[in-house]
Scaffold this motif. Sequence first.
Motif, short mmCIF file in Angstrom:
data_model
loop_
_atom_site.label_atom_id
_atom_site.label_comp_id
_atom_site.label_asym_id
_atom_site.label_seq_id
_atom_site.Cartn_x
_atom_site.Cartn_y
_atom_site.Cartn_z
N ALA A 182 -7.32 -43.17 9.83
CA ALA A 182 -6.94 -42.73 11.06
C ALA A 182 -8.00 -41.92 11.61
O ALA A 182 -7.79 -40.77 12.30
N GLY A 183 -9.27 -42.46 11.52
CA GLY A 183 -10.47 -41.90 11.96
C GLY A 183 -10.95 -40.47 11.24
O GLY A 183 -11.70 -39.60 11.85
N TYR A 184 -10.07 -40.17 10.30
CA TYR A 184 -10.26 -38.75 9.86
C TYR A 184 -11.67 -38.64 8.73
O TYR A 184 -11.74 -39.29 7.75
N TYR A 185 -12.64 -37.97 9.27
CA TYR A 185 -13.67 -37.88 8.46
C TYR A 185 -14.18 -36.16 8.41
O TYR A 185 -14.90 -35.75 9.55
N PRO A 186 -13.73 -35.30 7.60
CA PRO A 186 -13.95 -33.99 7.77
C PRO A 186 -15.21 -33.65 7.90
O PRO A 186 -16.09 -34.13 7.01
N THR A 187 -15.35 -32.37 8.38
CA THR A 187 -16.94 -31.90 8.58
C THR A 187 -17.23 -31.49 7.12
O THR A 187 -16.37 -30.55 6.73
N PRO A 188 -18.29 -31.61 6.47
CA PRO A 188 -18.75 -31.15 5.27
C PRO A 188 -18.74 -29.75 5.30
O PRO A 188 -19.22 -29.10 6.25
N PRO A 189 -18.22 -29.12 4.28
CA PRO A 189 -18.39 -27.54 4.16
C PRO A 189 -19.89 -27.26 4.53
O PRO A 189 -19.91 -25.88 5.26
N ARG A 190 -20.78 -27.67 3.88
CA ARG A 190 -22.01 -27.33 4.23
C ARG A 190 -22.55 -27.28 5.73
O ARG A 190 -23.29 -26.27 6.16
N VAL A 191 -21.99 -28.18 6.57
CA VAL A 191 -22.24 -28.31 8.01
C VAL A 191 -21.65 -27.32 8.48
O VAL A 191 -22.06 -26.65 9.49
N SER A 192 -20.38 -26.86 8.23
CA SER A 192 -19.64 -25.72 8.82
C SER A 192 -20.24 -24.58 8.50
O SER A 192 -20.47 -23.59 9.36
N ALA A 193 -20.77 -24.34 7.40
CA ALA A 193 -21.76 -23.07 7.02
C ALA A 193 -23.02 -22.94 7.82
O ALA A 193 -23.16 -21.89 8.18
N ILE A 194 -23.46 -24.07 8.03
CA ILE A 194 -24.86 -23.80 8.92
C ILE A 194 -24.49 -23.74 10.39
O ILE A 194 -25.06 -22.86 11.04
N ILE A 195 -23.51 -24.13 10.87
CA ILE A 195 -22.87 -23.96 12.17
C ILE A 195 -22.57 -22.60 12.21
O ILE A 195 -22.98 -21.69 13.21
N SER A 196 -21.99 -21.86 11.28
CA SER A 196 -21.65 -20.53 11.40
C SER A 196 -22.76 -19.66 11.20
O SER A 196 -22.54 -18.37 11.74
N GLN A 197 -23.75 -20.06 10.61
CA GLN A 197 -24.93 -19.10 10.51
C GLN A 197 -25.63 -18.86 11.97
O GLN A 197 -26.31 -17.83 12.12
N HIS A 198 -25.15 -19.85 12.95
CA HIS A 198 -25.82 -19.72 14.21
C HIS A 198 -24.80 -18.99 15.18
O HIS A 198 -25.26 -18.85 16.19
N LEU A 199 -23.83 -18.36 14.52
CA LEU A 199 -22.80 -17.84 15.43
C LEU A 199 -22.64 -16.08 14.94
O LEU A 199 -22.99 -15.75 14.12
N SER A 200 -22.49 -15.48 16.20
CA SER A 200 -22.13 -13.98 16.14
C SER A 200 -20.96 -13.75 16.13
O SER A 200 -20.17 -14.13 17.03
N PRO A 201 -20.33 -12.63 15.44
CA PRO A 201 -18.74 -12.06 15.39
C PRO A 201 -18.64 -11.61 16.65
O PRO A 201 -19.68 -10.88 17.34
N ALA A 202 -17.44 -11.59 17.07
CA ALA A 202 -16.99 -10.64 18.38
C ALA A 202 -17.29 -9.33 17.90
O ALA A 202 -17.33 -8.84 16.73
N ALA A 203 -17.80 -8.52 18.86
CA ALA A 203 -18.15 -7.00 18.79
C ALA A 203 -16.89 -6.35 18.31
O ALA A 203 -15.73 -6.54 18.76
N SER A 204 -17.02 -5.49 17.38
CA SER A 204 -15.81 -4.83 16.83
C SER A 204 -15.73 -3.38 17.54
O SER A 204 -16.52 -2.97 18.15
N GLY A 205 -14.38 -3.15 17.85
CA GLY A 205 -14.08 -1.77 18.34
C GLY A 205 -13.69 -2.52 20.12
O GLY A 205 -13.22 -1.52 20.64
N GLY A 206 -14.16 -3.68 20.37
CA GLY A 206 -14.17 -3.86 21.57
C GLY A 206 -12.69 -4.53 22.13
O GLY A 206 -11.87 -4.98 20.92
N LYS A 207 -12.07 -4.72 23.22
CA LYS A 207 -10.86 -5.40 23.51
C LYS A 207 -10.98 -6.95 23.80
O LYS A 207 -10.00 -7.52 24.12
#
Length: 112
Positions: A10-35
């Motif tokens: 059904a077209g299911y090819y999950p993103t490899p965990p290493r790819v998700s980890a690399i993507i995550s390295q390029h992201l910044s979490p939301a500012a804490s304490g903000g709304k």
Amino acid sequence: MARLESVARAGYYPTPPRVSAIISQHLSPAASGGKRVVRLLDPCAGAGEAAALVAKTLGAESFGIELNQERATAARDRLDHVLHTSAFSVRLANGAFSCLYINAPYDYDDER
């Protein structure tokens, strides 16, 4: 024409965990304490593994949509909110999500 393996899965090819980890390295979490609330949507969530990792990195509330019942059930263990349906049948409010994470199903049909 779609490849038989893709159709069987059904077209299911999950993103490899290493790819998700690399993507995550390029992201910044939301500012804490903000709304500011970050909401992540994966309209082809699969088992929810990739979206859960990215949502955790962003400090986001996670939403998933998955067509396959077994994968939707698995995604419910990882994501905050999961719908078992087609992403094409869901209506979303404009601006409801601040992040879209997608690894769409792989299929090709030149007869359409």
